[in-house]
Design an enzyme around this catalytic site. Structure first.
Site, short mmCIF file in Angstrom:
data_model
loop_
_atom_site.label_atom_id
_atom_site.label_comp_id
_atom_site.label_asym_id
_atom_site.label_seq_id
_atom_site.Cartn_x
_atom_site.Cartn_y
_atom_site.Cartn_z
N LYS A 136 21.38 9.93 0.25
CA LYS A 136 20.87 8.75 0.94
C LYS A 136 20.51 7.68 -0.09
O LYS A 136 19.46 7.73 -0.71
CB LYS A 136 19.65 9.07 1.80
CG LYS A 136 19.14 7.84 2.58
CD LYS A 136 17.74 8.00 3.06
CE LYS A 136 17.19 6.67 3.58
NZ LYS A 136 17.11 5.62 2.54
N GLY A 196 11.12 8.08 -5.89
CA GLY A 196 10.55 6.92 -5.24
C GLY A 196 9.08 6.79 -5.56
O GLY A 196 8.59 7.33 -6.55
N SER A 197 8.37 6.09 -4.72
CA SER A 197 6.95 5.85 -4.96
C SER A 197 6.14 7.11 -4.74
O SER A 197 6.54 8.02 -4.01
CB SER A 197 6.45 4.75 -4.02
OG SER A 197 6.37 5.22 -2.69
N THR A 198 4.97 7.15 -5.35
CA THR A 198 4.09 8.29 -5.19
C THR A 198 3.62 8.41 -3.74
O THR A 198 3.52 9.52 -3.20
CB THR A 198 2.89 8.17 -6.14
OG1 THR A 198 3.37 8.25 -7.48
CG2 THR A 198 1.88 9.28 -5.92
N ALA A 201 5.24 7.55 -0.99
CA ALA A 201 6.32 8.14 -0.20
C ALA A 201 6.53 9.60 -0.58
O ALA A 201 6.82 10.45 0.27
CB ALA A 201 7.61 7.35 -0.39
N GLY A 202 6.36 9.92 -1.86
CA GLY A 202 6.54 11.29 -2.32
C GLY A 202 5.54 12.25 -1.69
O GLY A 202 5.87 13.42 -1.41
N GLU A 262 10.35 12.94 -8.18
CA GLU A 262 10.23 12.11 -9.38
C GLU A 262 9.63 10.79 -8.90
O GLU A 262 10.28 10.00 -8.22
CB GLU A 262 11.60 11.91 -10.03
CG GLU A 262 11.51 11.46 -11.48
CD GLU A 262 11.40 9.96 -11.61
OE1 GLU A 262 10.27 9.48 -11.84
OE2 GLU A 262 12.42 9.28 -11.48
N CYS A 274 10.47 3.44 -13.51
CA CYS A 274 9.30 4.32 -13.38
C CYS A 274 8.77 4.74 -14.74
O CYS A 274 7.59 5.05 -14.88
CB CYS A 274 9.65 5.55 -12.54
SG CYS A 274 11.06 6.49 -13.16
N GLU A 303 0.86 0.88 -10.51
CA GLU A 303 2.24 0.59 -10.91
C GLU A 303 2.67 -0.75 -10.32
O GLU A 303 2.75 -0.91 -9.10
CB GLU A 303 3.17 1.71 -10.44
CG GLU A 303 4.58 1.58 -10.96
CD GLU A 303 5.45 2.76 -10.59
OE1 GLU A 303 6.27 3.17 -11.43
OE2 GLU A 303 5.31 3.27 -9.46
#
Length: 483
Positions: free
Chosen positions: A177, A229-231, A233-234, A251, A285, A385
């Protein structure tokens, strides 16, 4: 303008289940450059079904690892003559300066494919071990199954290769994706997969929004999710995978520090920070945007950093001289500008840059490369970030304080130390809590070395032998001793 009315599902270009489309917009011109079909839930179901059949019944997981490696080498060979085309595509869709795109976005992933293939061939796929009770034990590494690989927009092809190729070498089937901002390079790669010899069903490419990603992550036919992706979303991805006892690699974000020791050359530091802190226009990142410098030489290092930043050509990303291009989207431009305003309100000193457009730029999602001085570690610009060309320069008194400040963040992805004494630099590298670290260089994403973070920067490792092993399960086979 490029048009793509089909989706790549199970190795074929097929009509989508719905009529929704995705518009790809140039960050430089702010014009639509492509319109492609958007995947829906029915398309995910079709892709998962194709991937399951390819894994459960197809030849790919059952090939000798050397045969899978040969397919990957053919894929790299197919990319080689198209490097210029792919770099221009990535520059168009996300604004990376073309010189950086040619090297880091395209050439490095191509070279990584060969390195991954070599690692896979030399991996101990079966290992004998003597059991405690005298029996023979065979440890066998087997592919996990169907993988959902979710890739962000900042390094689209590089991160795609870092997930897709190790998973394929392990014998998995993959549903990729790409981000809706950057689907074009993924489609260009999809065109080459069949030509390289990949069997039908092994790979699908489904561009879509966050809702599509959530559906894919939670799909019962998916065995593992690999997410970058972002933390924030993770955390959601991890929660979904945890509730379904599904393998996951994450990651995530970073707020890495470049630790400048008092014996480092200011010019060398500035040249290194140009790459370490401002690569990809700061949209990385691993970007080391917290520059820690000794109080005893603070002004000297600050002046060198400011001179470097003010010398960077900013503008049209198709110009080979450009070092800093536009940010990927208007929302990203607004985000970075808001952090510049926050920094000023917090009391940091804006030395150069700011939230207005660079000189000579009249359109596009640009932000001037910015340097803040007199930054305290408690400030938001030193903790959160930003993901743009903004550097914060923080003072410290001694090596112990430098380590404390470097670790004073929820993240732990990367970092560097700059010194004329390599042993002293290694001592700092060993103490800072992060997954990767460089001594007198920005940490390089080496295909032979594992990459990943600690703390809120993620779970698991990509690249290297460990990256392939993250897509493998270990089966223990015990053989009774002969009577």
């Amino acid at each position: 303008m490029q048009q793509q009315e089909h989706l790549f599902i199970g190795g074929e270009w097929v009509a989508p289940s719905g009529t929704a489309t995705i518009e790809v917009v140039s960050p430089h011109s702010e014009q639509v450059i492509a319109r492609i079909a958007a995947a829906g839930r029915e398309d995910v179901d079709r892709a998962v079904a194709a991937a399951r059949q390819a894994f459960d019944e197809g030849p790919w997981p059952r090939l000798d690892p050397a045969e899978r490696a040969e397919v990957i080498r053919r894929l790299a060979a197919l990319i080689k003559p198209r490097r210029k085309e792919l770099a221009e595509l990535i520059t168009a869709e996300m604004g990376a300066p073309i010189s950086f795109a040619k090297l880091s976005h395209v050439t490095l992933p191509m070279l990584m494919m060969g390195a991954f293939a070599d690692i896979a061939v030399n991996l101990p796929w079966e290992e004998p071990r003597k059991g405690f009770y005298g029996q023979d034990i065979l440890l066998r590494k087997e592919p996990i199954g169907v993988v959902a690989a979710i890739v962000p927009w900042n390094m689209p092809l590089f991160l795609t290769v870092g997930k897709l190729v190790p998973a394929l070498l392990a014998g998995c089937s993959v549903i990729l994706k790409p981000s809706p901002e950057t689907p074009l390079d993924a489609y260009a790669l999809a065109d080459l997969l069949g030509e390289a010899g990949l069997p039908p069903g092994v790979v699908s490419v489904l561009p879509g929004d966050r809702d599509l990603g959530e559906y894919l992550v939670a799909h019962p036919g998916v065995d593992k999710v690999s997410f970058t992706g972002s933390t924030a979303a993770g955390r959601l991805v991890a929660a979904s995978c945890g509730s379904n006892l599904k393998r996951v690699s994450l990651e995530l974000g970073g707020k890495s520090a470049a630790v400048v020791l008092d014996d480092a050359d200011p010019a060398a530091v500035a040249a290194g920070v140009e790459i370490a802190g401002l690569m990809n226009s700061g949209q990385a990142c691993v970007a080391q945007t917290r520059i820690l410098v000794p109080r005893s030489r603070y002004d000297e290092y600050l002046d060198a950093l400011v001179a470097m930043v003010e010398s960077l050509p900013v503008g049209d990303p198709t110009d080979p001289a450009t070092k800093v291009g536009p940010l990927v989207a208007r929302r990203q431009q607004e985000r970075v500008r808001s952090y510049i305003e926050v920094g000023q309100k917090e009391g940091a000193r804006l030395v150069t840059g700011g939230s207005d457009l660079p000189a000579g730029v009249e359109s596009g999602w640009y932000v001037r490369p910015t340097v803040f001085a007199d930054v305290d570690s408690s400030m938001r610009i030193a903790q959160e970030e930003i993901f743009g060309p903004v550097l914060t320069v923080l003072p410290y008194s001694d090596d112990a304080e430098a380590v404390r400040v470097a670790d004073d963040t929820e993240y732990g992805l990367s970092g560097s130390v700059w010194t004329s004494d390599v042993e002293r630099g290694l001592a700092i590298a060993r103490r800072v809590r992060s997954g990767t670290f460089g001594v007198n260089q920005a940490y390089s994403m080496d295909p032979n070395a594992p990459f990943g973070g600690v703390k809120a920067s993620g779970i698991g490792r990509e690249l290297g032998r460990e990256g392939i092993e993250s897509y493998l399960d270990v089966k223990s086979i015990s053989v009774a001793p002969a009577s």
